[in-house]
Write a protein that holds these residues in place. Structure first.
Motif, mmCIF file in Angstrom:
data_model
loop_
_atom_site.group_PDB
_atom_site.id
_atom_site.type_symbol
_atom_site.label_atom_id
_atom_site.label_comp_id
_atom_site.label_asym_id
_atom_site.label_seq_id
_atom_site.Cartn_x
_atom_site.Cartn_y
_atom_site.Cartn_z
ATOM 1 N N GLN B 89 -3.769 6.783 -3.978
ATOM 2 C CA GLN B 89 -2.867 6.733 -2.830
ATOM 3 C C GLN B 89 -3.354 7.602 -1.679
ATOM 4 O O GLN B 89 -2.629 7.847 -0.735
ATOM 5 C CB GLN B 89 -1.464 7.167 -3.256
ATOM 6 C CG GLN B 89 -0.639 6.045 -3.831
ATOM 7 C CD GLN B 89 -1.033 5.717 -5.250
ATOM 8 O OE1 GLN B 89 -1.281 6.603 -6.042
ATOM 9 N NE2 GLN B 89 -1.133 4.447 -5.562
ATOM 10 N N GLY B 90 -4.575 8.107 -1.781
ATOM 11 C CA GLY B 90 -5.134 8.902 -0.691
ATOM 12 C C GLY B 90 -4.645 10.333 -0.670
ATOM 13 O O GLY B 90 -4.931 11.067 0.275
ATOM 14 N N ILE B 91 -3.889 10.743 -1.687
ATOM 15 C CA ILE B 91 -3.372 12.112 -1.713
ATOM 16 C C ILE B 91 -4.421 13.019 -2.361
ATOM 17 O O ILE B 91 -4.937 12.709 -3.430
ATOM 18 C CB ILE B 91 -2.027 12.164 -2.467
ATOM 19 C CG1 ILE B 91 -1.008 11.331 -1.685
ATOM 20 C CG2 ILE B 91 -1.543 13.590 -2.652
ATOM 21 C CD1 ILE B 91 0.148 10.849 -2.473
ATOM 22 N N LYS B 92 -4.746 14.103 -1.664
ATOM 23 C CA LYS B 92 -5.854 14.945 -2.140
ATOM 24 C C LYS B 92 -5.401 15.932 -3.208
ATOM 25 O O LYS B 92 -4.405 16.622 -3.053
ATOM 26 C CB LYS B 92 -6.470 15.686 -0.961
ATOM 27 C CG LYS B 92 -7.156 14.747 -0.007
ATOM 28 C CD LYS B 92 -8.001 15.505 0.995
ATOM 29 C CE LYS B 92 -8.601 14.544 1.992
ATOM 30 N NZ LYS B 92 -7.661 14.193 3.068
ATOM 31 N N LYS B 326 -5.174 -7.228 -1.431
ATOM 32 C CA LYS B 326 -4.614 -5.985 -1.953
ATOM 33 C C LYS B 326 -5.235 -5.707 -3.310
ATOM 34 O O LYS B 326 -5.449 -6.623 -4.090
ATOM 35 C CB LYS B 326 -3.101 -6.165 -2.109
ATOM 36 C CG LYS B 326 -2.327 -4.887 -2.310
ATOM 37 C CD LYS B 326 -0.860 -5.178 -2.532
ATOM 38 C CE LYS B 326 -0.042 -5.077 -1.278
ATOM 39 N NZ LYS B 326 1.389 -5.292 -1.498
ATOM 40 N N ARG B 336 0.643 0.292 -8.373
ATOM 41 C CA ARG B 336 0.691 0.744 -6.993
ATOM 42 C C ARG B 336 -0.571 0.308 -6.268
ATOM 43 O O ARG B 336 -1.657 0.317 -6.834
ATOM 44 C CB ARG B 336 0.817 2.267 -6.956
ATOM 45 C CG ARG B 336 2.126 2.716 -7.556
ATOM 46 C CD ARG B 336 2.284 4.192 -7.480
ATOM 47 N NE ARG B 336 2.585 4.609 -6.124
ATOM 48 C CZ ARG B 336 2.890 5.860 -5.803
ATOM 49 N NH1 ARG B 336 2.902 6.788 -6.714
ATOM 50 N NH2 ARG B 336 3.166 6.180 -4.558
ATOM 51 N N SER B 339 -5.273 2.551 -1.790
ATOM 52 C CA SER B 339 -5.711 2.628 -0.400
ATOM 53 C C SER B 339 -7.075 3.271 -0.287
ATOM 54 O O SER B 339 -7.628 3.388 0.790
ATOM 55 C CB SER B 339 -4.685 3.393 0.433
ATOM 56 O OG SER B 339 -4.656 4.743 0.044
ATOM 57 N N SER B 360 -0.778 -11.361 -1.813
ATOM 58 C CA SER B 360 -0.432 -9.963 -1.582
ATOM 59 C C SER B 360 0.653 -9.763 -0.534
ATOM 60 O O SER B 360 1.271 -8.720 -0.471
ATOM 61 C CB SER B 360 -1.674 -9.186 -1.167
ATOM 62 O OG SER B 360 -2.085 -9.593 0.113
ATOM 63 N N LYS B 361 0.855 -10.764 0.310
ATOM 64 C CA LYS B 361 1.840 -10.596 1.384
ATOM 65 C C LYS B 361 3.266 -10.703 0.854
ATOM 66 O O LYS B 361 3.575 -11.584 0.067
ATOM 67 C CB LYS B 361 1.625 -11.673 2.451
ATOM 68 C CG LYS B 361 0.415 -11.406 3.317
ATOM 69 C CD LYS B 361 0.763 -10.500 4.484
ATOM 70 C CE LYS B 361 -0.452 -10.056 5.270
ATOM 71 N NZ LYS B 361 -1.314 -9.085 4.599
ATOM 72 N N ARG B 362 4.112 -9.816 1.340
ATOM 73 C CA ARG B 362 5.521 -9.922 0.993
ATOM 74 C C ARG B 362 6.143 -11.036 1.831
ATOM 75 O O ARG B 362 5.659 -11.342 2.918
ATOM 76 C CB ARG B 362 6.241 -8.631 1.346
ATOM 77 C CG ARG B 362 5.860 -7.484 0.466
ATOM 78 C CD ARG B 362 6.920 -6.435 0.532
ATOM 79 N NE ARG B 362 6.446 -5.204 -0.087
ATOM 80 C CZ ARG B 362 7.237 -4.200 -0.401
ATOM 81 N NH1 ARG B 362 8.520 -4.265 -0.141
ATOM 82 N NH2 ARG B 362 6.768 -3.114 -0.954
ATOM 83 N N PRO B 422 13.161 -4.965 0.870
ATOM 84 C CA PRO B 422 12.365 -3.952 0.163
ATOM 85 C C PRO B 422 13.262 -3.029 -0.677
ATOM 86 O O PRO B 422 13.396 -1.846 -0.402
ATOM 87 C CB PRO B 422 11.664 -3.197 1.296
ATOM 88 C CG PRO B 422 12.513 -3.411 2.487
ATOM 89 C CD PRO B 422 13.276 -4.685 2.304
ATOM 90 N N ASP B 425 11.574 -0.007 -2.686
ATOM 91 C CA ASP B 425 11.032 0.987 -1.751
ATOM 92 C C ASP B 425 12.089 2.034 -1.432
ATOM 93 O O ASP B 425 11.858 3.239 -1.527
ATOM 94 C CB ASP B 425 10.609 0.324 -0.430
ATOM 95 C CG ASP B 425 9.538 -0.730 -0.612
ATOM 96 O OD1 ASP B 425 9.696 -1.527 -1.549
ATOM 97 O OD2 ASP B 425 8.580 -0.766 0.162
ATOM 98 N N TYR B 426 13.273 1.530 -1.050
ATOM 99 C CA TYR B 426 14.329 2.455 -0.646
ATOM 100 C C TYR B 426 14.991 3.144 -1.838
ATOM 101 O O TYR B 426 15.391 4.298 -1.746
ATOM 102 C CB TYR B 426 15.373 1.733 0.206
ATOM 103 C CG TYR B 426 14.955 1.656 1.656
ATOM 104 C CD1 TYR B 426 15.044 2.772 2.465
ATOM 105 C CD2 TYR B 426 14.429 0.497 2.191
ATOM 106 C CE1 TYR B 426 14.639 2.732 3.785
ATOM 107 C CE2 TYR B 426 14.016 0.440 3.514
ATOM 108 C CZ TYR B 426 14.126 1.557 4.305
ATOM 109 O OH TYR B 426 13.715 1.524 5.608
ATOM 110 N N LEU B 429 13.012 6.019 -2.771
ATOM 111 C CA LEU B 429 13.229 7.091 -1.794
ATOM 112 C C LEU B 429 14.546 7.813 -2.106
ATOM 113 O O LEU B 429 14.604 9.042 -2.112
ATOM 114 C CB LEU B 429 13.265 6.494 -0.387
ATOM 115 C CG LEU B 429 13.380 7.473 0.771
ATOM 116 C CD1 LEU B 429 12.105 8.280 0.910
ATOM 117 C CD2 LEU B 429 13.671 6.739 2.076
ATOM 118 N N ARG B 433 15.172 11.740 -3.110
ATOM 119 C CA ARG B 433 16.020 12.588 -2.269
ATOM 120 C C ARG B 433 17.211 13.173 -3.007
ATOM 121 O O ARG B 433 17.741 14.195 -2.607
ATOM 122 C CB ARG B 433 16.514 11.794 -1.052
ATOM 123 C CG ARG B 433 15.412 11.629 -0.033
ATOM 124 C CD ARG B 433 15.936 11.078 1.248
ATOM 125 N NE ARG B 433 14.891 11.110 2.262
ATOM 126 C CZ ARG B 433 14.978 10.453 3.409
ATOM 127 N NH1 ARG B 433 16.035 9.736 3.685
ATOM 128 N NH2 ARG B 433 14.000 10.534 4.277
#
Lengths: 280, 435
Positions: B89-92, B326, B336, B339, B360-362, B422, B425-426, B429, B433
């Motif tokens: 996911q590109g997180i270092k 994708k 997942r 990226s 891959s498209k939604r 989506p 997705d939410y 989230l 939270r």
């Protein structure tokens, strides 16, 4: 026949009077005595109900102002000093004038400076995107461009520029309520001093990666080279976790940092165009 | 009778394209990057220094605390140092980088293919070995295995459930393990049974893998107390709570661990890893990964060393197809999107799936029409449409009241939604939270 009509009118009349008496007694018994000043204060407030003051709305803020003895920590950012002065005068309390602030976006990663390496196909929301992955460019600190700040703004003061895909703030509309500051998952928006003649200087970057890495990620990333700190005569610049920050209280707007920044990540706002070869 | 769980669930097209591709080794080369944190819990602490020479299977990072796992070198070579490396996911995150030089295994590891049927080790010995070899659950969450096997005081484990459902479309690596490593897998199950002192184990397999069911039913005759349970194909049957419901009929209470029902769940990949760890002293340095996609010329199930960059896997299938839209790590339902193509694989990587641009498209998002399809599909009995709205408006108290924490993020709601909202997705989230 006529007696039926008469009886009906009489009965209903008596009933009405009886109930009116009951209602009157109840109204007297449960009467809430409210400070009339709350209404007056509320009338002075802008009525935006934005929550920028920290209360849930203008009414709640008005109640708080009337109740508190010391109102100096309370401030309505939308109404500003003028409104606060009026309220203070009305209530006979003291208030100090605060320096006006305005929102600034600390990212310059436009499409040109920071090419998109992938495309996000999920829900159109910065919060969802930030929770999912690092973002659609190599820089994991920059603006995600999905417009959570735009949605949060009650004053129509922030918009995404379709060319740069970065949010831009309309200075005439921004009231510094701070809704966008809370909405941005990357903490890019800062409330900064408006400055004399609306002139201000800030580091328009939040990249905390080490210099060489940051340089690869974005053409205008702060690489923490410390040239700005060296050139600042007023010790206004500090560098923490590979990122420079300008203290607005110490900054005297000399613009030396802007001139010397090799990456162009320090931004100046509302300055007149420079004259060649002469000091301003 | 063919069992399944009752509430909710969907059945997407299976697309098990790679199920006939036999497992093959992917030889290590170049540089591998091994994350210090590839398990739930505290990151491991590096015990090697730049310039050190390491052998395959050597300990390179030590577990810190109980909920943590040891990390071993998956290759032999020279340590290049610890680098901040971007994951899928590109997180270092910090990772130990090792330059591959040959393939020299640690002497203590038994590399013969001979099957070791010796079951004399005690429960404590087995658990200690599992902790030492850094085993994590290979079902997806990568939870340290020795923690899972430690039954809390006052509770007793009654049954061991092994997940062989592989309910996610496309994935076939567990299927291949069951077919090719059946015997080893069953020994692994026996060892796990011994470790948690239970007499009974059930291996749940969906009926879309008849060959695996037949094969294991044949082998299981030689082992006591293992039952093969046929399950009706339905997603998300591989989820812990749904699998327990399907096999035993018991329901795991809200906010409780499976041990409340006396069950401990593991999957077939993990059971095989237990066999290798206990009987062969081999740490978790490689795992089976499915490489698949509709447009791929070669479908593969490969055994990959932990920390191999994704680009090496793409090389193994002769490059990415031209219209790839994708790339997904894991299955299409819960996996997942990736990226970053240079990201290294993890201990628990199960698949790399290449989706075409069209797939891959939604779909185009419209408004909720209150059809309640998502409510029907939710295996946890939640109301996804409501949670979605609440999460969008950041109404945290209401989210808690509506049990957002119970969501297993399986994606059934999104799969059935005719308005293409989506939802997950939410809800995800909202989950983070309210935590």
């Amino acid at each position: 026949m006529s007696s039926t009509i008469l009886t009906t009118i009489l009965m209903l009349g008596i009933l009405a009077i009886g109930l009116a008496v009951v209602l009157y007694i109840v109204a007297q018994k449960f009467k809430v005595v409210e400070d009339a000043r709350i209404d007056e204060v509320e009338n002075l407030l802008p009525g935006a109900n934005c929550g920028g003051c920290g209360s849930t709305g203008c009414r709640a803020f008005a109640e708080l102002v009337v109740k508190s003895d010391d109102i100096s920590p309370l401030f309505c950012p939308v109404g500003g000093n003028e409104t606060m002065a009026k309220i203070a005068e009305m209530l006979g309390k003291k208030v100090e004038a605060k320096e006006p602030v305005i929102a600034v976006v600390r990212c310059s990663g436009s499409c040109e400076n920071r090419p998109r390496t992938n495309e996000f196909d999920g829900a159109v929301s910065c919060a969802v995107m930030a929770a999912t992955y690092s973002g659609d460019t190599d820089c994991s600190f920059g603006c995600l461009g999905k417009g959570d700040c735009v949605v949060a703004c009650e004053f129509d003061a922030i918009h995404i520029n379709p060319e740069t895909l970065l949010p831009e703030i309309d200075e005439t509309k921004c009231t510094a309520c701070g809704a966008c500051v809370k909405a941005c998952p990357k903490l890019l928006v800062e409330l900064r001093k408006k400055g004399p003649k609306n002139r201000r200087i800030y580091v328009s970057c939040m990249n905390k990666d080490k210099g060489p890495v940051a340089r690869k990620e974005c053409k205008t990333a702060c690489i923490a080279c410390a040239i700005c700190r060296k050139n600042c005569e007023f010790e206004a610049i500090t560098i923490e976790t590979n990122l420079a920050y300008i203290d607005a209280d110490k900054c005297r707007l000399c613009r030396k940092c802007v001139d010397t920044c090799p990456m162009g990540s320090i931004k100046e706002v509302n300055f007149p165009p420079r004259k060649k070869d002469t000091e301003i | 009778m063919i069992k399944t769980f009752k509430k909710g669930g969907v059945h997407p097209s299976e697309n098990k394209l790679s199920q006939t591709a036999a497992l093959e080794q992917l030889p290590p080369e170049g540089v591998v990057k091994i994350f210090l944190s590839q398990h739930t819990g505290a990151p491991a602490e590096c015990v090697v220094a730049k310039g050190d020479r390491v052998k395959t299977g050597q300990l390179i990072a030590k577990a810190t605390g109980f909920v943590s796992a040891n990390v071993h070198s998956s290759v032999s070579g020279t340590v290049l140092g610890i680098e901040e490396t971007a994951d899928y996911q590109g997180i270092k995150k910090p990772a130990i980088c090792i330059q591959v030089e040959g393939d020299d295994w640690d002497e203590s590891i038994d590399r013969s293919t001979e099957i070791n049927r010796d079951l004399s080790k005690s429960a404590e010995e087995i658990k200690a070995k599992i902790a030492e070899t850094g085993l994590v659950g290979l079902g997806g969450a990568m939870f340290p295995m020795h923690v899972k096997l430690t039954v809390p005081e006052g509770k007793t484990a009654k049954i061991l459930i092994i997940n062989g459902t592989e309910c996610e479309p496309y994935l076939t690596s567990d299927h291949r393990v069951m077919l090719e490593k059946g015997e080893e897998l069953l020994i692994g199950v026996q060892l796990l049974k011994k470790a948690i002192t239970v007499d009974k184990a059930c291996i749940g397999i969906e009926t879309n893998k008849p060959d695996a069911i037949a094969h294991l039913k044949q082998l299981v005759k030689n082992y006591d107390g293992i039952e093969i349970v046929s399950l009706k194909p339905k997603y998300p049957q591989g989820s812990e709570k749904q699998l327990i419901k399907a096999i035993t009929g018991l329901e795991v209470p809200d906010r409780a661990l499976p041990i409340e029902t006396g069950c401990i769940v593991s999957n077939v990949g993990s059971a095989f890893a237990v066999y290798e760890a206990v009987q062969k002293n081999k740490p978790l340095v490689e795992n089976s990964v499915t490489i698949t996609g509709k447009k791929l010329k070669k479908q593969k199930n490969v055994i990959v060393r932990v920390g191999t960059p994704l680009s090496k896997l793409i090389q193994a299938i002769d490059g990415m197809p031209a219209d790839t839209g994708k790339i997904i790590s894991g299955g299409p339902m819960m996996g997942r999107a990736i990226s970053n193509l240079d990201a290294p694989t993890l201990k628990g990587s199960s698949a790399v799936l290449f989706m075409t641009e069209k797939e891959s498209k939604r779909g185009i998002k419209s408004e909720c029409i209150r059809c309640a399809k998502c409510v029907d599909a939710c295996p946890m009995g939640l109301q996804p449409f409501l949670l979605y709205k609440l999460a969008q408006r950041n109404m945290l108290d209401e989210l808690k009241e509506n049990a957002v924490h119970a969501c297993i993020e399986c994606g059934c709601c999104l799969f059935t939604c005719p308005a293409n909202l989506p939802l997950v997705d939410y809800i995800k989230l909202g989950k983070t939270r309210t935590r």
